[in-house]
Write a protein that holds these residues in place. Structure first.
Motif, mmCIF file in Angstrom:
data_model
loop_
_atom_site.group_PDB
_atom_site.id
_atom_site.type_symbol
_atom_site.label_atom_id
_atom_site.label_comp_id
_atom_site.label_asym_id
_atom_site.label_seq_id
_atom_site.Cartn_x
_atom_site.Cartn_y
_atom_site.Cartn_z
ATOM 1 N N SER A 47 12.683 -13.164 -55.767
ATOM 2 C CA SER A 47 12.526 -11.957 -54.962
ATOM 3 C C SER A 47 12.683 -10.771 -55.896
ATOM 4 O O SER A 47 13.636 -10.711 -56.673
ATOM 5 C CB SER A 47 13.590 -11.898 -53.866
ATOM 6 O OG SER A 47 13.466 -13.002 -52.996
ATOM 7 N N LEU A 54 19.308 -2.943 -52.665
ATOM 8 C CA LEU A 54 20.395 -3.929 -52.703
ATOM 9 C C LEU A 54 21.738 -3.218 -52.598
ATOM 10 O O LEU A 54 21.957 -2.211 -53.271
ATOM 11 C CB LEU A 54 20.360 -4.711 -54.016
ATOM 12 C CG LEU A 54 19.137 -5.593 -54.239
ATOM 13 C CD1 LEU A 54 19.057 -6.017 -55.697
ATOM 14 C CD2 LEU A 54 19.189 -6.795 -53.326
ATOM 15 N N HIS A 59 23.416 -7.019 -55.093
ATOM 16 C CA HIS A 59 23.650 -8.201 -54.273
ATOM 17 C C HIS A 59 22.976 -8.107 -52.913
ATOM 18 O O HIS A 59 22.626 -7.031 -52.454
ATOM 19 C CB HIS A 59 25.161 -8.391 -54.100
ATOM 20 C CG HIS A 59 25.572 -9.814 -53.955
ATOM 21 N ND1 HIS A 59 25.574 -10.470 -52.767
ATOM 22 C CD2 HIS A 59 25.995 -10.708 -54.865
ATOM 23 C CE1 HIS A 59 25.991 -11.719 -52.937
ATOM 24 N NE2 HIS A 59 26.246 -11.888 -54.211
ATOM 25 N N LEU A 60 22.792 -9.244 -52.277
ATOM 26 C CA LEU A 60 22.205 -9.341 -50.944
ATOM 27 C C LEU A 60 23.182 -8.873 -49.880
ATOM 28 O O LEU A 60 24.370 -8.832 -50.129
ATOM 29 C CB LEU A 60 21.817 -10.799 -50.673
ATOM 30 C CG LEU A 60 20.704 -11.351 -51.543
ATOM 31 C CD1 LEU A 60 20.538 -12.840 -51.300
ATOM 32 C CD2 LEU A 60 19.402 -10.634 -51.274
ATOM 33 N N PRO A 61 22.716 -8.600 -48.696
ATOM 34 C CA PRO A 61 21.337 -8.721 -48.208
ATOM 35 C C PRO A 61 20.511 -7.492 -48.581
ATOM 36 O O PRO A 61 21.051 -6.431 -48.876
ATOM 37 C CB PRO A 61 21.509 -8.826 -46.702
ATOM 38 C CG PRO A 61 22.716 -8.002 -46.418
ATOM 39 C CD PRO A 61 23.626 -8.215 -47.619
ATOM 40 N N PHE A 62 19.185 -7.657 -48.536
ATOM 41 C CA PHE A 62 18.306 -6.526 -48.785
ATOM 42 C C PHE A 62 18.488 -5.501 -47.678
ATOM 43 O O PHE A 62 18.666 -5.868 -46.516
ATOM 44 C CB PHE A 62 16.836 -6.974 -48.807
ATOM 45 C CG PHE A 62 16.526 -7.974 -49.882
ATOM 46 C CD1 PHE A 62 16.628 -7.622 -51.227
ATOM 47 C CD2 PHE A 62 16.130 -9.261 -49.560
ATOM 48 C CE1 PHE A 62 16.332 -8.533 -52.224
ATOM 49 C CE2 PHE A 62 15.833 -10.181 -50.550
ATOM 50 C CZ PHE A 62 15.944 -9.823 -51.886
ATOM 51 N N ASP A 65 14.009 -5.595 -45.766
ATOM 52 C CA ASP A 65 13.421 -6.885 -46.103
ATOM 53 C C ASP A 65 11.923 -6.785 -46.400
ATOM 54 O O ASP A 65 11.365 -7.631 -47.080
ATOM 55 C CB ASP A 65 13.675 -7.879 -44.965
ATOM 56 C CG ASP A 65 13.720 -9.312 -45.451
ATOM 57 O OD1 ASP A 65 14.362 -9.570 -46.488
ATOM 58 O OD2 ASP A 65 13.093 -10.168 -44.793
#
Length: 160
Positions: A47, A54, A59-62, A65
């Motif tokens: 991705s 980010l 880091h996740l979550p986007f 999306d």
């Protein structure tokens, strides 16, 4: 300039995808982030988004999306709308990633030389090991190539 080429039909697309992200960094798009991982059926996935999509840039979550370019070895030989062949360059794939993300004018970028240096070293390490990098899998969390643990990107530990 980053170069990856295939003399015969490529077996894996991950080296080309990583080289394409490095090409974007070399073009000055240093806010581009790549998050490699393995999906539930075992295909390696990548991705690509911007750091501002980010949390903490790492880091996740986007946050959005829809602002993510996704590629998977399960779709090989296709990356986005591009069909990979022996003539496909990292720059070709980088252009396809940009098309998926939008033009630099439409996306905010910022200078992050530390991340770019880390990414270059991580890509080289993955190629030395001969295994794609992964930030997580179904049964593993943490950066590694194959079974070899590797350093996470700058800011990753702070964002967890």
């Amino acid at each position: 300039m980053t170069s990856v080429s295939y003399r015969s039909a490529p077996r894996h697309v991950w080296p080309l995808l990583l080289a394409a992200v490095e090409d974007l960094h070399e073009r000055g798009l240093t806010g581009i982030r790549a998050l490699p991982h393995f999906g539930p059926v075992g295909h390696w996935r990548l991705s690509v988004t911007t750091a501002d999509n980010l949390p903490n840039g790492a880091h996740l979550p986007f946050r959005d999306d829809d602002a993510v370019f996704r590629a998977t070895e399960g779709a090989f030989p296709r990356v986005g709308d591009l069909t990979i062949s022996t003539r496909t360059s990292a720059r070709d794939v980088a252009d396809e990633i940009l098309r998926g993300l939008g033009s630099p004018r439409e996306v905010r970028y910022f200078n992050d030389a530390d991340y770019c240096r880390w990414f270059t070293a991580m890509r080289q390490r993955a190629e030395e090991i001969g295994a794609p990098p992964s930030a997580f899998e179904d049964f593993h969390s943490g950066w590694r190539c194959g079974t070899t643990e590797i350093d996470p990107p700058p800011g990753w530990a702070d964002a967890v």
